[in-house]
Design an enzyme around this catalytic site. Structure first.
Site, PDB file in Angstrom:
ATOM      1  N   GLY A 154     -22.621 -26.286  68.735  1.00 32.53           N
ATOM      2  CA  GLY A 154     -21.529 -25.808  67.867  1.00 32.53           C
ATOM      3  C   GLY A 154     -21.365 -24.304  67.968  1.00 32.53           C
ATOM      4  N   GLY A 208     -18.158 -22.477  66.743  1.00 34.66           N
ATOM      5  CA  GLY A 208     -17.765 -22.623  65.341  1.00 34.66           C
ATOM      6  C   GLY A 208     -17.919 -21.333  64.542  1.00 34.66           C
ATOM      7  CD  GLN A 209     -17.180 -19.724  58.565  1.00 32.81           C
ATOM      8  OE1 GLN A 209     -17.582 -20.826  58.174  1.00 32.81           O
ATOM      9  NE2 GLN A 209     -16.820 -18.774  57.731  1.00 32.81           N
ATOM     10  CB  ILE A 228     -19.065 -25.371  74.496  1.00 37.30           C
ATOM     11  CG1 ILE A 228     -19.237 -25.727  75.996  1.00 37.30           C
ATOM     12  CG2 ILE A 228     -19.347 -23.900  74.277  1.00 37.30           C
ATOM     13  CD1 ILE A 228     -18.190 -25.099  76.879  1.00 37.30           C
ATOM     14  NE  ARG A 229     -16.034 -31.473  69.833  1.00 39.13           N
ATOM     15  CZ  ARG A 229     -14.978 -32.269  70.013  1.00 39.13           C
ATOM     16  NH1 ARG A 229     -15.106 -33.424  70.599  1.00 39.13           N
ATOM     17  NH2 ARG A 229     -13.784 -31.893  69.591  1.00 39.13           N
ATOM     18  CE1 TYR A 238     -20.221 -30.467  56.004  1.00 40.28           C
ATOM     19  CE2 TYR A 238     -20.464 -29.882  53.689  1.00 40.28           C
ATOM     20  CZ  TYR A 238     -20.567 -29.551  55.026  1.00 40.28           C
ATOM     21  OH  TYR A 238     -21.035 -28.308  55.381  1.00 40.28           O
ATOM     22  CE  LYS A 255     -23.854 -30.238  56.653  1.00 42.47           C
ATOM     23  NZ  LYS A 255     -24.277 -29.827  58.003  1.00 42.47           N
ATOM     24  CB  ILE A 303     -20.364 -19.054  55.692  1.00 38.04           C
ATOM     25  CG1 ILE A 303     -21.612 -19.925  55.455  1.00 38.04           C
ATOM     26  CG2 ILE A 303     -20.708 -17.804  56.492  1.00 38.04           C
ATOM     27  CD1 ILE A 303     -22.737 -19.257  54.724  1.00 38.04           C
TER      28      ILE A 303
HETATM   29  N1  SER Z   1     -18.243 -24.469  53.742  1.00 41.71           N
HETATM   30  C1  SER Z   1     -18.572 -25.853  53.704  1.00 41.71           C
HETATM   31  C2  SER Z   1     -17.399 -26.703  53.427  1.00 41.71           C
HETATM   32  O1  SER Z   1     -16.579 -26.302  52.688  1.00 41.71           O
HETATM   33  C3  SER Z   1     -19.629 -26.102  52.651  1.00 41.71           C
HETATM   34  O2  SER Z   1     -20.826 -26.334  53.264  1.00 41.71           O
HETATM   35  O3  SER Z   1     -17.293 -27.762  53.921  1.00 41.71           O
END
Ligand code: SER
Length: 320
Positions: free
Chosen positions: A8, A11-12, A34-35, A142, A146, A172
């Site tokens: 990833g 990604g951000q 990378i994907r 999600y 997790k 983040i």
């Molecule tokens: N920034 C993430 C989201 O909004 C939270 O882990 O999915």
């Protein structure tokens, strides 16, 4: 950590973490996973990159063997709002992808960093000062991925001795790569719109408090945890970490100190709001502070000052 793979990496978090790891451990020793394709730019030019889709264990194995990888930062993930739209894909990347990487870490003796999230909590979790060890019954895909990931990482450590470590990241905030489809994205988008248009339409309602962190702290946290003396780690995985907690009004006020004409209105996205409402207002991160010295540098005001400065430069250069 000698030879590192970041999945990833576009990604951000991955895009900035990969560059920082290259600075600290040597460019040739950090592979950007990378994907599909890697756009032109610093990430491509500054070190090796390889196709390493987490849902394809053969690709990951090939990279681990070729570069004698000993540490994997597994950042490939689908964020909360997107995983809610495409739950099967959320599970596939979030759980099957992690399982593949854990198996490879077991076989090739790699340490593994896994980012969990505030999304691992749910509506029955205590909302304020959320403890490290508490109720986790998330109601989003999600969150399900997790919690599963946290448990799998603990299991691989206990059962197979894989050196798994991880954090529960809050939202983040960053100015290099945009997040893609998260619930906390508003706290990034607001800066881009504030600088360019002087206004922002917020998808979360007033009073929605969430934990947040500025990217330099998010990167430092991952590296610090992976470098920590393992004998001090009682938890290993899923450490609560936070740097600030605010609602949209408080963030808008901090921005107004720099851009007095800034105006925010609301157009609440019910899907995102429902997700945000199931997450903590603020987490207790004392276990991370005690066990490996977590101590963020940026608070709301210092983050806001830096974000506006960096995004102004991007805007002046016509980069967005
Ligand atoms: N920034 C993430 C989201 O909004 C939270 O882990 O999915």
């Amino acid at each position: 950590m000698k030879n590192i793979l970041v999945t990833g990496s576009v990604g951000q978090i991955g895009s900035e973490l990969t560059l920082e790891l290259r600075k600290r451990y040597g460019s040739d020793h950090v592979v950007a996973g990378i994907r599909k394709t890697l756009p032109e730019g610093e990430l491509k030019e500054s070190g090796p990159y390889e196709v390493a889709d987490a849902t394809d264990p053969e690709q990951i194995t090939a990279v681990v063997k070729k570069y004698k990888i000993d540490t994997i930062f597994h950042l490939a993930a689908i964020l909360s709002a997107v995983a809610e739209k495409y739950p099967q894909r959320g599970w596939d990347v979030g759980v099957n992808g992690l399982y593949n990487v854990l198996e490879i870490a077991r076989e090739y003796n790699c340490a593994l960093f896994f980012p969990s999230s505030i999304g691992a909590f749910g509506p029955t979790t205590p909302r304020d000062n959320t403890p490290q060890d508490t109720i986790q019954r998330p109601n989003t895909m999600y969150g399900v991925t997790k919690v599963t990931g946290e448990l799998l990482c603990d299991y691989y450590y206990k059962r197979f001795g894989v050196d798994t470590r991880g954090l529960r990241y809050p939202g983040i905030i960053s100015n290099v790569t945009l997040p893609g489809g998260g619930t906390t994205d508003y706290a990034v988008e607001i800066f881009y719109d504030a600088v360019k248009h002087g206004k922002y339409v917020c998808p979360l309602s007033k009073g929605t408090f969430l934990d947040m962190m500025y990217m330099p702290d998010a990167i430092e946290a991952a590296i610090l945890l992976m470098e920590a003396d393992p004998s001090r780690l009682k938890h290993r995985n899923a450490f609560n970490v936070t740097a600030m907690s605010f609602d949209p009004e408080i963030l808008a006020s901090a921005i107004k100190k720099h851009l007095p004409g800034f105006e925010m209105t609301y157009d609440v996205d019910p899907d995102k709001q429902a997700i945000a409402d199931s997450w903590p207002n603020s987490m207790d991160d004392s276990a991370a502070r005690e066990e490996w010295g977590w101590n963020p540098r940026y608070d709301l005001d210092s983050m806001t000052t830096d974000m506006i400065e960096k995004i102004r430069i991007k805007h002046e250069k016509g980069l967005y």
